[in-house]
Design a protein around this motif. Sequence first.
Motif, PDB file in Angstrom:
ATOM      1  N   UNK A  83       5.940 -15.761  -5.747  1.00 37.65           N
ATOM      2  CA  UNK A  83       4.735 -15.168  -6.322  1.00 37.65           C
ATOM      3  C   UNK A  83       5.097 -14.206  -7.445  1.00 37.65           C
ATOM      4  N   UNK A  84       4.124 -13.947  -8.303  1.00 39.17           N
ATOM      5  CA  UNK A  84       4.343 -13.030  -9.434  1.00 39.17           C
ATOM      6  C   UNK A  84       4.439 -11.596  -8.919  1.00 39.17           C
ATOM      7  N   UNK A  85       4.951 -10.729  -9.756  1.00 35.47           N
ATOM      8  CA  UNK A  85       5.048  -9.298  -9.408  1.00 35.47           C
ATOM      9  C   UNK A  85       3.673  -8.736  -9.068  1.00 35.47           C
ATOM     10  N   UNK A  86       2.672  -9.153  -9.825  1.00 33.89           N
ATOM     11  CA  UNK A  86       1.308  -8.694  -9.587  1.00 33.89           C
ATOM     12  C   UNK A  86       0.822  -9.129  -8.207  1.00 33.89           C
ATOM     13  N   UNK A  87       1.073 -10.385  -7.839  1.00 34.45           N
ATOM     14  CA  UNK A  87       0.678 -10.886  -6.522  1.00 34.45           C
ATOM     15  C   UNK A  87       1.440 -10.168  -5.403  1.00 34.45           C
ATOM     16  N   UNK A  88       2.709  -9.849  -5.656  1.00 35.14           N
ATOM     17  CA  UNK A  88       3.497  -9.133  -4.662  1.00 35.14           C
ATOM     18  C   UNK A  88       2.936  -7.735  -4.425  1.00 35.14           C
ATOM     19  N   UNK A  89       2.544  -7.064  -5.485  1.00 36.59           N
ATOM     20  CA  UNK A  89       1.943  -5.728  -5.359  1.00 36.59           C
ATOM     21  C   UNK A  89       0.597  -5.819  -4.622  1.00 36.59           C
ATOM     22  N   UNK A  90      -0.196  -6.840  -4.939  1.00 31.34           N
ATOM     23  CA  UNK A  90      -1.472  -7.045  -4.237  1.00 31.34           C
ATOM     24  C   UNK A  90      -1.230  -7.276  -2.746  1.00 31.34           C
ATOM     25  N   UNK A  91      -0.183  -8.040  -2.428  1.00 28.52           N
ATOM     26  CA  UNK A  91       0.154  -8.317  -1.044  1.00 28.52           C
ATOM     27  C   UNK A  91       0.498  -7.019  -0.312  1.00 28.52           C
ATOM     28  N   UNK A  92       1.363  -6.205  -0.918  1.00 31.20           N
ATOM     29  CA  UNK A  92       1.755  -4.935  -0.302  1.00 31.20           C
ATOM     30  C   UNK A  92       0.546  -4.021  -0.104  1.00 31.20           C
ATOM     31  N   UNK A  93      -0.285  -3.916  -1.136  1.00 24.01           N
ATOM     32  CA  UNK A  93      -1.483  -3.084  -1.027  1.00 24.01           C
ATOM     33  C   UNK A  93      -2.455  -3.656  -0.003  1.00 24.01           C
ATOM     34  N   UNK A  94      -2.592  -4.974   0.035  1.00 23.07           N
ATOM     35  CA  UNK A  94      -3.479  -5.623   0.994  1.00 23.07           C
ATOM     36  C   UNK A  94      -3.027  -5.404   2.425  1.00 23.07           C
ATOM     37  N   UNK A  95      -1.713  -5.451   2.656  1.00 22.71           N
ATOM     38  CA  UNK A  95      -1.178  -5.222   3.997  1.00 22.71           C
ATOM     39  C   UNK A  95      -1.489  -3.799   4.456  1.00 22.71           C
ATOM     40  N   UNK A  96      -1.280  -2.835   3.572  1.00 21.81           N
ATOM     41  CA  UNK A  96      -1.592  -1.430   3.904  1.00 21.81           C
ATOM     42  C   UNK A  96      -3.098  -1.258   4.115  1.00 21.81           C
ATOM     43  N   UNK A  97      -3.906  -1.868   3.244  1.00 12.43           N
ATOM     44  CA  UNK A  97      -5.359  -1.765   3.366  1.00 12.43           C
ATOM     45  C   UNK A  97      -5.849  -2.414   4.651  1.00 12.43           C
ATOM     46  N   UNK A  98      -5.234  -3.535   5.043  1.00  9.43           N
ATOM     47  CA  UNK A  98      -5.605  -4.198   6.296  1.00  9.43           C
ATOM     48  C   UNK A  98      -5.345  -3.274   7.478  1.00  9.43           C
TER      49      UNK A  98
END
Length: 187
Positions: A83-98
């Motif tokens: 995945x792109x860097x942007x998608x990786x950051x979204x994933x990390x933020x999404x995991x924390x938000x979840x």
Amino acid sequence: MNLDRRSVLKNLLVVTGGVIFLPSCLHKNDATTSIQLKNLALTGNDEHLLAELSETIIPKTDTPGAKDTYTHLYILKTIDDCRTKEDQKKFEKGLKAFGKFVQKSTQKSFIELTPTQRDGVLLQMERKKNVPEDVQAFYKTIKGLTIQGFMSSKFYLTKVQVYELTPGRFKGCIQLPQPLKGNKQHV
């Protein structure tokens, strides 16, 4: 005297080895993930949350679940490598938000919930009731990768949907049906 020196050196070596290896034995679960990740900055607790989430999506029954097939590691490697860097950051933020969303909704972490409560959280995700957009996007990604990872597992491809390198079986000599009289067949 020579014998005493050897025993002292041996004991010193044992103590030094113990001091060197002791920190690796005492590391906390939240230190690092069980696999090396190049781009994602996740902890062992994040990996555990992801494992429990994927296990809730595909639970263990009379067949292995997502955790048994290491689907969570597949998800981590896919996000980290593909995945792109942007998608990786979204994933990390999404995991924390979840994690924060579940904590706010249930007053417990996802890991502390019972299987029934976890199902209730995922049902809420499916119904999109009072779920923030970033949490919803994260859940959609995890659900898709969990299914993809499970269906790519050795268990699934050897026991459920047996993988064949070449589709279909070759049948070299088979009897063809005889055409009916008066029926013109074009080949």
